[in-house]
Design a protein around this motif. Structure first.
Motif, short mmCIF file in Angstrom:
data_model
loop_
_atom_site.label_atom_id
_atom_site.label_comp_id
_atom_site.label_asym_id
_atom_site.label_seq_id
_atom_site.Cartn_x
_atom_site.Cartn_y
_atom_site.Cartn_z
N ALA A 1 -36.23 6.02 29.44
CA ALA A 1 -35.90 6.45 30.79
C ALA A 1 -36.76 5.73 31.81
CB ALA A 1 -36.08 7.97 30.92
N GLY A 2 -36.14 5.23 32.85
CA GLY A 2 -36.86 4.53 33.92
C GLY A 2 -37.07 3.06 33.69
N SER A 3 -36.80 2.57 32.48
CA SER A 3 -37.09 1.16 32.19
C SER A 3 -36.11 0.20 32.85
CB SER A 3 -37.08 0.92 30.67
OG SER A 3 -35.80 1.20 30.13
N THR A 4 -34.96 0.70 33.30
CA THR A 4 -33.99 -0.18 33.96
C THR A 4 -33.90 0.10 35.46
OG1 THR A 4 -32.27 1.39 33.27
CG2 THR A 4 -32.56 -0.59 31.93
N ASP A 5 -34.88 0.83 35.99
CA ASP A 5 -34.92 1.03 37.44
C ASP A 5 -35.17 -0.30 38.14
OD1 ASP A 5 -34.51 3.65 36.94
OD2 ASP A 5 -36.48 4.35 37.60
N GLY A 6 -34.88 -0.33 39.44
CA GLY A 6 -35.09 -1.56 40.19
C GLY A 6 -34.13 -2.64 39.74
N GLU A 7 -34.67 -3.80 39.34
CA GLU A 7 -33.85 -4.91 38.88
C GLU A 7 -33.82 -5.00 37.36
OE1 GLU A 7 -35.20 -8.46 40.76
OE2 GLU A 7 -34.87 -7.73 42.81
N GLY A 8 -34.38 -4.01 36.68
CA GLY A 8 -34.43 -4.05 35.23
C GLY A 8 -33.08 -3.99 34.57
N TRP A 9 -32.05 -3.51 35.30
CA TRP A 9 -30.71 -3.41 34.73
C TRP A 9 -30.13 -4.75 34.34
CZ3 TRP A 9 -26.85 -5.95 37.45
CH2 TRP A 9 -27.20 -6.37 38.74
N ALA A 10 -30.49 -5.81 35.08
CA ALA A 10 -29.87 -7.12 34.84
C ALA A 10 -30.19 -7.64 33.45
CB ALA A 10 -30.34 -8.11 35.90
N GLY A 11 -31.34 -7.27 32.90
CA GLY A 11 -31.71 -7.73 31.57
C GLY A 11 -30.88 -7.12 30.46
N VAL B 1 -23.10 6.51 34.64
CA VAL B 1 -23.16 6.66 36.09
C VAL B 1 -24.52 6.23 36.58
CG1 VAL B 1 -22.97 8.29 38.02
CG2 VAL B 1 -21.53 8.59 36.00
N TRP B 2 -24.54 5.49 37.68
CA TRP B 2 -25.82 5.06 38.25
C TRP B 2 -25.73 5.09 39.76
CZ3 TRP B 2 -24.90 0.59 41.08
CH2 TRP B 2 -23.81 -0.19 40.69
N SER B 3 -26.88 5.05 40.39
CA SER B 3 -26.93 5.10 41.85
C SER B 3 -28.09 4.24 42.32
CB SER B 3 -27.12 6.55 42.32
OG SER B 3 -27.18 6.61 43.73
N THR B 4 -27.94 3.67 43.53
CA THR B 4 -28.98 2.83 44.08
C THR B 4 -29.25 3.21 45.53
OG1 THR B 4 -27.77 1.01 45.14
CG2 THR B 4 -27.94 0.95 42.75
N GLN B 5 -30.38 2.76 46.00
CA GLN B 5 -30.70 2.86 47.41
C GLN B 5 -29.88 1.82 48.19
OE1 GLN B 5 -34.98 2.58 47.83
NE2 GLN B 5 -35.35 4.15 46.26
N PRO B 6 -29.88 1.88 49.52
CA PRO B 6 -29.05 0.95 50.30
C PRO B 6 -29.32 -0.53 49.99
CG PRO B 6 -29.82 2.71 51.71
CD PRO B 6 -30.53 2.89 50.40
N ASP B 7 -30.57 -0.86 49.63
CA ASP B 7 -30.89 -2.26 49.35
C ASP B 7 -30.56 -2.67 47.92
OD1 ASP B 7 -32.78 -0.88 47.93
OD2 ASP B 7 -34.53 -1.83 48.88
N GLY B 8 -29.96 -1.76 47.13
CA GLY B 8 -29.58 -2.09 45.77
C GLY B 8 -30.60 -1.73 44.72
N PHE B 9 -31.68 -1.06 45.10
CA PHE B 9 -32.71 -0.67 44.13
C PHE B 9 -32.17 0.48 43.29
CE2 PHE B 9 -36.34 1.64 42.54
CZ PHE B 9 -37.24 0.65 42.19
N HIS B 10 -32.03 0.26 41.98
CA HIS B 10 -31.50 1.28 41.07
C HIS B 10 -32.56 2.35 40.84
CE1 HIS B 10 -28.59 -1.88 40.41
NE2 HIS B 10 -27.85 -1.08 39.65
N ARG C 1 -25.68 9.41 29.84
CA ARG C 1 -24.81 8.52 29.06
C ARG C 1 -25.34 7.08 29.05
NH1 ARG C 1 -22.04 7.09 24.87
NH2 ARG C 1 -20.17 5.87 25.30
N TRP C 2 -25.94 6.62 30.15
CA TRP C 2 -26.52 5.27 30.21
C TRP C 2 -27.61 5.12 29.16
CZ3 TRP C 2 -26.24 0.41 32.25
CH2 TRP C 2 -27.40 -0.35 32.24
N TYR C 3 -28.52 6.07 29.13
CA TYR C 3 -29.64 5.97 28.18
C TYR C 3 -29.16 6.16 26.75
CZ TYR C 3 -32.60 6.08 32.29
OH TYR C 3 -33.20 5.78 33.49
N GLU C 4 -28.12 6.98 26.57
CA GLU C 4 -27.56 7.15 25.23
C GLU C 4 -26.92 5.85 24.74
OE1 GLU C 4 -23.68 9.41 23.30
OE2 GLU C 4 -24.68 10.32 25.03
N PHE C 5 -26.19 5.15 25.62
CA PHE C 5 -25.51 3.91 25.24
C PHE C 5 -26.51 2.78 25.01
CE2 PHE C 5 -23.48 -0.14 26.12
CZ PHE C 5 -22.26 -0.04 25.48
N THR C 6 -27.43 2.59 25.95
CA THR C 6 -28.34 1.45 25.87
C THR C 6 -29.52 1.69 24.94
OG1 THR C 6 -29.60 2.22 27.79
CG2 THR C 6 -27.72 0.76 28.20
#
Length: 511
Positions: free
Chosen positions: A227-237, A203-212, A218-223
């Motif tokens: 913690a925090g390393s995929t905030d912002g646009e870091g998820w795309a990597g 589960v993830w959530s972003t601000q209105p402009d798409g900032f994660h 579960r996200w951190y367990e899977f990947t």
């Protein structure tokens, strides 16, 4: 959004056995809460948004049941702000000791005649958690609603609704103090995080402009990332390099339009393996229509994706073999005709019909990306174009297709192919395709729930109605009437044959 509706009276609500709360005491308890100040409260709206998302339904409500009405303090997916009490499902739910679940309201004698069921809202599924104060006084219900019947709730959904109902009660109780309200909001967010961390999906959530800015455990367990390393646009990597541009483009489109986000991509797991994942997200809107938040999930679909690809390969192989069977049958007919010259004319007609069936099958069968037809495989006009291709001239179109296109499937393709192959063959032998000047117009149009297809020949030799019904006419009748439940009307005009075929749209496609 569900719309408003006409209010009609319902029989008085029966009093459940053992339920003896004084209505005067209940009215006084409701009056202790500032109902007006809590209308469309942001914290309550987050609760109903999440309740609807958790249960995968269009509507979530916080309903306070008063003496003559029920008031919706928070509503997700609904325009109504209140209804008369006699229409209220929540008036029943608040009396229960546990969640009240109505799988199909049309089958429940308490609600089958309720205007909210039979008119505008069309309620079918309902689940409501009683909102009962510590002193035992019921206030209303936190409920979720769907317009289609459902079997019920999962254990996780039941647990989640109860947790969210506790947050609603806390918000109601603390509404008398601004400080207490801030504490309730913080506690609600904490409970949301706890609930999100128990979900099997990422589960993830972003601000209105798409900032994660939020991921569950579960996200951190899977990947396996910090913690925090995929905030912002870091998820795309985290996506497979071949999927990153596509995923980014789809996400940007959703941010720009507010449309739901859905995509399949390969997500890197903590062991370095890329696994197919289904990504989804929905925007949360405020009362002005502005997006205030995006909530999304990532679901591992790797095994299902591989199984689907294997099924597609098997389906393509099976269809290829069926296509070969058509070719073998056509060859056998030709072989028999050569051995029996008197059978040649009949054999030619039979072989042409087999070839037409083969073309229809090849059009609707499963295809790979390389072999797929240019036309949509569910398109009536696409199938007709495929069938008529052998009759077209290199210099001009002899058969023109126009009008409304409609959906077909593999079930209807065979009778359609036989019907129009027969018309085209007759036009070649006797009608508009007999000479170089003739032409045929095929026009389809919707008339209510039926499809009318008109076949008009022009420019051919003068034709007359046959003295007796031949096999071709019987085949047309068999295809249109018996197999597709339609009608056929033929008119032998001086200008050429005209045929009007009327078919139920439901007979052309299962959908």
């Amino acid at each position: 959004m569900m719309s408003d509706m006409t209010q009609t009276s319902q029989p008085p609500l029966p009093v459940a056995p053992g339920w003896r709360i004084d209505e005067h005491a209940r009215a006084a308890a409701i009056a202790e809460h500032d109902i007006e100040s809590l209308r469309d409260d942001a914290a309550l709206r987050r609760i109903t948004d999440f309740a609807a998302a958790l249960c995968e339904v269009p509507v979530g409500l916080v309903s306070i049941v008063e003496a003559e009405r029920q008031t919706f303090l928070s509503r997700t997916g609904l325009d109504l702000t209140e209804t008369p009490r006699e229409m209220s499902f929540c008036a029943y739910a608040m009396r229960e000791d546990d969640i009240m679940v109505i799988p199909d309201a049309t089958q429940d004698p308490r609600f089958a005649d309720n205007p909210l069921v039979i008119d505008g809202l069309g309620i079918r599924f309902y689940a409501g958690v009683p909102l009962v104060r510590d002193d035992g006084i019921p206030l209303g219900s936190l409920c979720v609603i769907d317009t289609v019947p459902r079997a019920g709730l999962t254990a996780l959904q039941r647990q989640g609704l109860k947790v969210l109902a506790e947050d609603v009660l806390r918000r109601l109780g603390d509404s008398r103090s601004a400080a207490a309200s801030r504490a309730a909001i913080g506690d609600s967010e904490g409970r949301f995080r706890t609930l999100a961390d128990t979900m099997p999906q990422m589960v993830w959530s972003t601000q209105p402009d798409g900032f994660h800015d939020y991921y569950n455990a579960r996200w951190y367990e899977f990947t396996g990332v910090p913690a925090g390393s995929t905030d912002g646009e870091g998820w795309a990597g985290m996506f497979h390099p071949d999927d990153q541009d596509r995923a980014w483009a789809v996400w940007q489109h959703s941010l720009a339009t507010g449309e739901p986000y859905q995509i399949e991509y390969r997500l890197r797991r903590h062991d370095g393996q890329y696994r197919w994942t289904l990504g989804r997200a929905l925007p949360i809107f405020d009362d002005t229509g502005a997006i205030v938040r995006w909530f999304g999930t990532c679901t591992d679909i790797h095994e299902a994706k591989l199984a689907s690809e294997e099924r597609e390969v098997v389906a393509q192989e099976l269809s290829h073999r069926i296509k070969n069977i058509f070719a073998v049958i056509s060859g056998l007919i030709g072989f028999s005709a050569r051995a029996n010259p008197g059978f040649a004319t009949v054999a030619d007609d039979l072989r042409a019909r087999v070839i037409a069936l083969g073309r229809a099958h090849d059009f609707v069968r499963p295809h790979s990306a390389q072999s797929r037809p240019v036309a949509d495989q569910t398109s009536l006009q696409g199938l007709l174009a495929e069938l008529f291709e052998p009759y077209q001239s290199r210099t001009a179109s002899r058969i023109t297709i126009s009008g409304d296109d409609v959906a077909i499937d593999d079930r209807s393709a065979t009778p359609i192919a036989l019907l129009f192959h027969e018309l085209a063959t007759n036009a070649t032998k006797y009608g508009a395709l007999y000479n170089d000047d003739g032409a045929i117009l095929v026009h389809s149009r919707r008339v209510g729930d039926r499809i009318v297809i008109e076949w008009r020949e022009r420019g051919g030799p003068m034709v007359q109605a046959p003295a007796k019904t031949g096999f071709g006419s019987q085949l047309i009748e068999l295809s249109a009437v018996r197999q597709l439940a339609g009608t056929v009307a033929q008119r032998w005009e001086r200008s050429g044959l005209e045929v009007e075929i009327t078919l139920p749209e439901s007979s052309l496609s299962r959908n």
